[in-house]
Write a protein that holds these residues in place. Structure first.
Motif, PDB file in Angstrom:
ATOM      1  N   GLY A 182       0.831  -1.216   0.000  1.00  0.00           N
ATOM      2  CA  GLY A 182       0.000   0.000   0.000  1.00  0.00           C
ATOM      3  C   GLY A 182       0.862   1.262   0.000  1.00  0.00           C
ATOM      4  N   LEU A 183       0.183   2.403  -0.109  1.00  0.00           N
ATOM      5  CA  LEU A 183       0.919   3.665  -0.275  1.00  0.00           C
ATOM      6  C   LEU A 183       1.878   3.956   0.873  1.00  0.00           C
ATOM      7  N   TRP A 184       1.468   3.613   2.109  1.00  0.00           N
ATOM      8  CA  TRP A 184       2.342   3.950   3.254  1.00  0.00           C
ATOM      9  C   TRP A 184       3.529   2.984   3.386  1.00  0.00           C
ATOM     10  N   ASP A 185       3.546   1.924   2.549  1.00  0.00           N
ATOM     11  CA  ASP A 185       4.758   1.096   2.437  1.00  0.00           C
ATOM     12  C   ASP A 185       5.771   1.802   1.541  1.00  0.00           C
ATOM     13  N   LYS A 186       5.247   2.478   0.531  1.00  0.00           N
ATOM     14  CA  LYS A 186       6.137   3.051  -0.492  1.00  0.00           C
ATOM     15  C   LYS A 186       6.591   4.460  -0.151  1.00  0.00           C
ATOM     16  N   TYR A 187       5.728   5.203   0.550  1.00  0.00           N
ATOM     17  CA  TYR A 187       6.050   6.597   0.864  1.00  0.00           C
ATOM     18  C   TYR A 187       5.904   6.779   2.361  1.00  0.00           C
ATOM     19  N   PRO A 188       6.921   7.338   3.027  1.00  0.00           N
ATOM     20  CA  PRO A 188       6.775   7.595   4.465  1.00  0.00           C
ATOM     21  C   PRO A 188       5.657   8.620   4.680  1.00  0.00           C
ATOM     22  N   VAL A 189       4.665   8.215   5.462  1.00  0.00           N
ATOM     23  CA  VAL A 189       3.493   9.063   5.653  1.00  0.00           C
ATOM     24  C   VAL A 189       3.875  10.435   6.204  1.00  0.00           C
ATOM     25  N   GLU A 190       4.901  10.455   7.090  1.00  0.00           N
ATOM     26  CA  GLU A 190       5.274  11.746   7.694  1.00  0.00           C
ATOM     27  C   GLU A 190       5.918  12.691   6.666  1.00  0.00           C
ATOM     28  N   ASP A 191       6.399  12.131   5.555  1.00  0.00           N
ATOM     29  CA  ASP A 191       6.986  12.978   4.507  1.00  0.00           C
ATOM     30  C   ASP A 191       5.930  13.562   3.578  1.00  0.00           C
ATOM     31  N   VAL A 192       4.895  12.757   3.248  1.00  0.00           N
ATOM     32  CA  VAL A 192       3.970  13.202   2.196  1.00  0.00           C
ATOM     33  C   VAL A 192       2.578  13.585   2.690  1.00  0.00           C
ATOM     34  N   ALA A 193       2.271  13.291   3.940  1.00  0.00           N
ATOM     35  CA  ALA A 193       0.900  13.564   4.383  1.00  0.00           C
ATOM     36  C   ALA A 193       0.853  14.226   5.760  1.00  0.00           C
ATOM     37  N   THR A 194       1.789  15.137   5.996  1.00  0.00           N
ATOM     38  CA  THR A 194       1.755  15.949   7.219  1.00  0.00           C
ATOM     39  C   THR A 194       2.129  17.396   6.851  1.00  0.00           C
ATOM     40  N   PRO A 195       1.675  18.365   7.643  1.00  0.00           N
ATOM     41  CA  PRO A 195       2.066  19.756   7.378  1.00  0.00           C
ATOM     42  C   PRO A 195       3.586  19.939   7.494  1.00  0.00           C
ATOM     43  N   GLU A 196       4.222  19.171   8.407  1.00  0.00           N
ATOM     44  CA  GLU A 196       5.683  19.293   8.576  1.00  0.00           C
ATOM     45  C   GLU A 196       6.395  18.792   7.321  1.00  0.00           C
ATOM     46  N   GLY A 197       5.895  17.702   6.768  1.00  0.00           N
ATOM     47  CA  GLY A 197       6.468  17.173   5.525  1.00  0.00           C
ATOM     48  C   GLY A 197       6.377  18.201   4.406  1.00  0.00           C
ATOM     49  N   PHE A 198       5.244  18.875   4.330  1.00  0.00           N
ATOM     50  CA  PHE A 198       5.043  19.889   3.283  1.00  0.00           C
ATOM     51  C   PHE A 198       5.991  21.064   3.489  1.00  0.00           C
ATOM     52  N   GLU A 199       6.241  21.409   4.735  1.00  0.00           N
ATOM     53  CA  GLU A 199       7.161  22.504   5.010  1.00  0.00           C
ATOM     54  C   GLU A 199       8.597  22.131   4.627  1.00  0.00           C
ATOM     55  N   ARG A 200       8.973  20.881   4.955  1.00  0.00           N
ATOM     56  CA  ARG A 200      10.331  20.406   4.654  1.00  0.00           C
ATOM     57  C   ARG A 200      10.579  20.310   3.162  1.00  0.00           C
ATOM     58  N   ASN A 201       9.618  19.694   2.457  1.00  0.00           N
ATOM     59  CA  ASN A 201       9.845  19.415   1.042  1.00  0.00           C
ATOM     60  C   ASN A 201       8.525  19.499   0.259  1.00  0.00           C
ATOM     61  N   PRO A 202       8.089  20.734  -0.014  1.00  0.00           N
ATOM     62  CA  PRO A 202       6.790  20.899  -0.664  1.00  0.00           C
ATOM     63  C   PRO A 202       6.730  20.238  -2.045  1.00  0.00           C
ATOM     64  N   GLU A 203       7.858  20.237  -2.746  1.00  0.00           N
ATOM     65  CA  GLU A 203       7.842  19.653  -4.099  1.00  0.00           C
ATOM     66  C   GLU A 203       7.511  18.159  -4.064  1.00  0.00           C
ATOM     67  N   LEU A 204       8.102  17.466  -3.086  1.00  0.00           N
ATOM     68  CA  LEU A 204       7.848  16.023  -2.937  1.00  0.00           C
ATOM     69  C   LEU A 204       6.364  15.764  -2.671  1.00  0.00           C
ATOM     70  N   VAL A 205       5.795  16.576  -1.797  1.00  0.00           N
ATOM     71  CA  VAL A 205       4.384  16.398  -1.431  1.00  0.00           C
ATOM     72  C   VAL A 205       3.491  16.710  -2.637  1.00  0.00           C
ATOM     73  N   LEU A 206       3.785  17.816  -3.311  1.00  0.00           N
ATOM     74  CA  LEU A 206       2.958  18.177  -4.482  1.00  0.00           C
ATOM     75  C   LEU A 206       3.036  17.082  -5.530  1.00  0.00           C
ATOM     76  N   GLU A 207       4.230  16.535  -5.727  1.00  0.00           N
ATOM     77  CA  GLU A 207       4.397  15.489  -6.737  1.00  0.00           C
ATOM     78  C   GLU A 207       3.667  14.210  -6.336  1.00  0.00           C
ATOM     79  N   PHE A 208       3.678  13.892  -5.052  1.00  0.00           N
ATOM     80  CA  PHE A 208       2.946  12.718  -4.557  1.00  0.00           C
ATOM     81  C   PHE A 208       1.461  12.837  -4.943  1.00  0.00           C
ATOM     82  N   TYR A 209       0.880  14.005  -4.698  1.00  0.00           N
ATOM     83  CA  TYR A 209      -0.554  14.176  -5.007  1.00  0.00           C
ATOM     84  C   TYR A 209      -0.787  14.357  -6.508  1.00  0.00           C
TER      85      TYR A 209
END
Ligand code: APR
Length: 228
Positions: free
Chosen positions: A27-54
């Motif tokens: 599932g998705l949380w096996d492939k992508y660390p949830v704290e990187d792509v689905a938290t406000p802190e993750g978005f602050e750290r690396n917005p490009e990664l989060v935007l690309e995930f979605y």
């Protein structure tokens, strides 16, 4: 007056449409660390990664179609006053024809301003990406209109009111791991029949749940047979 049927759905509802679930193996949380792509802190750290995930999730959705389960739920509107409460960010319930869908965790095809949460925009199917530098009309960066871990779930009280009015309650394709969504089961009134459609065991904390141990498409067919 039609009976009120409330359906709580999760990622398993859309699995047969080719959309990944979160907590199944692979599932998705096996492939992508949830704290990187689905938290406000993750978005602050690396917005490009989060935007690309979605952006990837959106491309996946644009290639997907509602399955027989979504269609079956929509058809139940002939017989019941059906309210869908979904944790899913896809719009496959709407595409299947369900007219009352509440999205607890946001909507993939919408963008929201990071500076003014009232500014929400529908993303066009021919340009479904959000990029760094894409701004709202007030000049703030756009973000996905998604409820991330650690964020409030603004629709939960409305959802709870709907659940309190249910005459029949159905749970489809959710591991019931994420709160407050999973807690909605506690708002179901006594003596209201509860059905669960999931190919796996799901811990609900209740003994009176009628478990239809099948995938969404077959499971909704069986639910219809039981209800009609
Ligand atoms: N039909 C029905 N159910 C299925 C199918 C299927 N074909 N395939 C898998 N399932 C079930 C799994 O057995 C599991 O119980 O769907 C459930 C999926 O659980 P999760 O992956 O945990 O998804 P969900 O419960 O929707 O997650 C809740 O967590 O990460 C967040 O915000 C995200 O809305 C999501 C929330």
């Amino acid at each position: 007056m039609k009976k009120k049927l409330v359906v709580l759905t999760g990622a398993g509802m859309s699995a047969e449409s080719g959309i990944s679930t979160f907590r199944d193996s692979g599932g998705l949380w096996d492939k992508y660390p949830v704290e990187d792509v689905a938290t406000p802190e993750g978005f602050e750290r690396n917005p490009e990664l989060v935007l690309e995930f979605y952006n990837t999730r959106r491309r996946e959705l644009l290639n997907a179609k509602p399955n027989e389960g979504h269609k079956g739920i929509a058809e139940l509107e002939k017989y019941f006053d059906v309210q869908v409460i979904t944790q899913n960010i896809d719009n496959l319930h709407e595409q299947a024809g369900s007219t009352k869908v509440l999205h607890l965790h946001g909507e993939l095809m919408k963008a929201r301003s990071t500076g003014d949460e009232s500014l929400i925009y529908e993303l066009p199917a021919d340009k479904p990406e959000i990029k760094l530098g894409d701004k709202c009309e007030k000049g703030y960066q756009l973000r996905p209109h998604i409820v991330w871990f650690g964020e409030a779930v603004p629709m939960i009280s409305e959802a709870a009111k709907m659940v309190e009015k249910a005459d029949i309650f159905v749970i489809i394709g959710t591991s019931m791991n994420v709160y407050p969504a999973a807690g909605l089961l506690d708002d179901v009134r006594k003596n209201v029949p509860v059905y669960l459609i999931d190919p796996k065991e799901v811990r609900t904390g209740r003994h009176d749940v009628h478990h239809i141990k099948k995938g969404a498409s077959e499971g909704v067919k069986e639910l219809k047979r039981l209800l009609l």
